[in-house]
Motif scaffolding. Structure first.
Motif, PDB file in Angstrom:
ATOM      1  N   LYS A  94       0.879  -1.169   0.000  1.00 27.07           N
ATOM      2  CA  LYS A  94       0.000   0.000   0.000  1.00 27.07           C
ATOM      3  C   LYS A  94       0.919   1.223   0.000  1.00 27.07           C
ATOM      4  CE  LYS A  94      -3.634   2.246   2.700  1.00 27.07           C
ATOM      5  NZ  LYS A  94      -4.480   2.121   3.909  1.00 27.07           N
ATOM      6  N   LEU A  95       0.965   1.902  -1.138  1.00 31.01           N
ATOM      7  CA  LEU A  95       1.822   3.067  -1.298  1.00 31.01           C
ATOM      8  C   LEU A  95       0.991   4.323  -1.052  1.00 31.01           C
ATOM      9  CD1 LEU A  95       4.624   4.170  -2.115  1.00 31.01           C
ATOM     10  CD2 LEU A  95       3.783   4.200  -4.475  1.00 31.01           C
ATOM     11  N   ARG A 153      12.511  -6.358  -7.843  1.00 24.93           N
ATOM     12  CA  ARG A 153      12.115  -5.245  -8.722  1.00 24.93           C
ATOM     13  C   ARG A 153      11.286  -4.224  -7.954  1.00 24.93           C
ATOM     14  NH1 ARG A 153      11.334  -6.210 -14.526  1.00 24.93           N
ATOM     15  NH2 ARG A 153      11.236  -3.964 -14.541  1.00 24.93           N
ATOM     16  N   LEU A 154      10.436  -4.708  -7.046  1.00 24.75           N
ATOM     17  CA  LEU A 154       9.643  -3.800  -6.228  1.00 24.75           C
ATOM     18  C   LEU A 154      10.555  -2.937  -5.360  1.00 24.75           C
ATOM     19  CD1 LEU A 154       6.932  -2.783  -5.085  1.00 24.75           C
ATOM     20  CD2 LEU A 154       7.065  -4.640  -3.414  1.00 24.75           C
ATOM     21  N   LYS A 155      11.527  -3.563  -4.720  1.00 22.50           N
ATOM     22  CA  LYS A 155      12.471  -2.808  -3.888  1.00 22.50           C
ATOM     23  C   LYS A 155      13.230  -1.780  -4.723  1.00 22.50           C
ATOM     24  CE  LYS A 155      13.173  -6.219  -0.257  1.00 22.50           C
ATOM     25  NZ  LYS A 155      14.114  -7.171   0.361  1.00 22.50           N
ATOM     26  N   GLY A 156      13.614  -2.163  -5.937  1.00 22.22           N
ATOM     27  CA  GLY A 156      14.302  -1.234  -6.831  1.00 22.22           C
ATOM     28  C   GLY A 156      13.423  -0.047  -7.193  1.00 22.22           C
ATOM     29  N   THR A 160      14.118   3.855  -6.158  1.00 21.53           N
ATOM     30  CA  THR A 160      14.139   4.917  -7.162  1.00 21.53           C
ATOM     31  C   THR A 160      13.148   6.016  -6.797  1.00 21.53           C
ATOM     32  OG1 THR A 160      14.754   3.342  -8.879  1.00 21.53           O
ATOM     33  CG2 THR A 160      13.812   5.418  -9.615  1.00 21.53           C
ATOM     34  N   LEU A 161      11.983   5.621  -6.376  1.00 20.73           N
ATOM     35  CA  LEU A 161      10.956   6.576  -5.975  1.00 20.73           C
ATOM     36  C   LEU A 161      11.424   7.409  -4.783  1.00 20.73           C
ATOM     37  CD1 LEU A 161       8.041   7.355  -6.754  1.00 20.73           C
ATOM     38  CD2 LEU A 161       7.262   5.691  -5.079  1.00 20.73           C
ATOM     39  N   ASN A 162      12.037   6.749  -3.822  1.00 18.81           N
ATOM     40  CA  ASN A 162      12.522   7.423  -2.613  1.00 18.81           C
ATOM     41  C   ASN A 162      13.655   8.405  -2.926  1.00 18.81           C
ATOM     42  OD1 ASN A 162      12.496   7.846   0.229  1.00 18.81           O
ATOM     43  ND2 ASN A 162      14.322   6.568   0.387  1.00 18.81           N
ATOM     44  N   GLU A 163      14.453   8.089  -3.940  1.00 16.53           N
ATOM     45  CA  GLU A 163      15.581   8.951  -4.301  1.00 16.53           C
ATOM     46  C   GLU A 163      15.163  10.125  -5.183  1.00 16.53           C
ATOM     47  OE1 GLU A 163      18.206   6.085  -6.059  1.00 16.53           O
ATOM     48  OE2 GLU A 163      18.921   5.389  -4.107  1.00 16.53           O
ATOM     49  N   ASN A 164      13.946  10.109  -5.695  1.00 18.14           N
ATOM     50  CA  ASN A 164      13.459  11.176  -6.574  1.00 18.14           C
ATOM     51  C   ASN A 164      13.175  12.427  -5.748  1.00 18.14           C
ATOM     52  OD1 ASN A 164      11.742  12.910  -8.123  1.00 18.14           O
ATOM     53  ND2 ASN A 164      11.302  11.167  -9.469  1.00 18.14           N
ATOM     54  N   LYS A 169       9.863  16.302  -1.549  1.00 21.67           N
ATOM     55  CA  LYS A 169       9.402  17.590  -1.018  1.00 21.67           C
ATOM     56  C   LYS A 169       7.925  17.575  -0.646  1.00 21.67           C
ATOM     57  CE  LYS A 169       8.383  19.771  -5.439  1.00 21.67           C
ATOM     58  NZ  LYS A 169       8.665  20.855  -6.334  1.00 21.67           N
ATOM     59  N   ILE A 170       7.272  16.499  -0.864  1.00 24.75           N
ATOM     60  CA  ILE A 170       5.846  16.388  -0.549  1.00 24.75           C
ATOM     61  C   ILE A 170       5.632  16.556   0.943  1.00 24.75           C
ATOM     62  CG2 ILE A 170       3.824  14.862  -0.586  1.00 24.75           C
ATOM     63  CD1 ILE A 170       4.999  13.600  -3.084  1.00 24.75           C
TER      64      ILE A 170
END
Length: 170
Positions: A94-95, A153-156, A160-164, A169-170
Motif C-alpha cells: 500500500k503506497l 524489482r519492487l524494492k528497486g 528509485t521513488l525514494n531517491e526522486n 518535497k511532498i
C-alpha cells in the motif's frame, strides 16, 4: 467479553453483507473467523442457535460452518487468492501518497501509476488510486495498491521513488 459467558444460547450476526462485500481481499476470511469464533462459544450449550443475516445467500458457503470444516475454507480461500494474485502468492504494498494540494496529489499519483504500468507492467500490477480514509487539514492523501511476485524489482522501484527529489518535497 460477552462471548465468554457460558449461558449464551442465541447469537446473531446482522448485515453480514457489509463485511463480505468490503473491498478488502481478506473480508471473507475475517467474516469466517467471526462465525467460527461465535459458533465455538455457542457450542457450550446444546440448544444454542446462531442467526446470520445476509441479503445474498451466495456470498457465503454455510456448509463449511455447519461441518466445522475450517480446513476446507482455508483451501478455497487460498485458491481464490492464487487466482486473483493476492498474498501469500504475491507481495501487496500500500503506497500512500501525500501532497499539499489536490492537484499535486493527482499529478504525483499519475506519474507513479504510469511508471509502474509502463516500466514494470511485466512484474507488477497497480490498483487505484483510492482516497485515504483520513485526510489532514493541510494535506491530501490517497494510495495505490501494488501487487508483485518480484520483490527485488519492487524494492528497486521503491528505492528509485525514494531517491526522486520531486517526491521528497511532498
Amino acid at each position: 467479553s460477552a462471548l465468554e459467558a457460558k449461558d449464551i444460547t442465541l447469537g446473531a450476526i446482522l448485515d453480514g453483507d457489509s463485511q463480505l462485500t468490503s473491498p478488502d481481499f481478506r473480508a471473507n476470511e475475517h467474516f469466517t473467523q467471526i462465525l467460527f469464533n461465535f459458533m465455538g462459544r455457542l457450542k457450550r450449550n446444546k440448544d444454542s442457535k446462531l442467526f446470520v443475516q445476509l441479503k445474498g445467500k451466495e456470498l457465503f458457503d454455510f456448509s463449511i460452518l455447519k461441518g466445522n470444516d475450517y480446513a476446507r475454507f482455508a483451501k478455497q480461500e487460498l485458491e481464490f487468492r492464487k487466482e486473483f494474485f493476492y498474498p501469500p502468492y504475491t507481495k501487496l504494498i500500500k503506497l500512500v501518497i501525500i501532497a499539499k494540494t489536490k492537484k499535486d496529489l493527482d499529478n504525483y499519483t499519475k506519474i507513479i501509476k504510469d511508471s509502474i504500468e509502463t516500466a514494470y507492467s511485466s512484474c507488477m500490477q497497480v490498483q487505484g488510486p483510492m482516497r485515504s480514509g483520513r485526510q489532514q487539514d493541510k494535506s491530501f492523501e490517497q494510495y495505490l495498491l501494488i501487487k508483485t511476485k518480484d520483490e527485488s524489482r519492487l524494492k528497486g522501484f521503491l528505492k528509485t521513488l525514494n531517491e526522486n527529489k520531486n517526491f521528497k518535497k511532498i
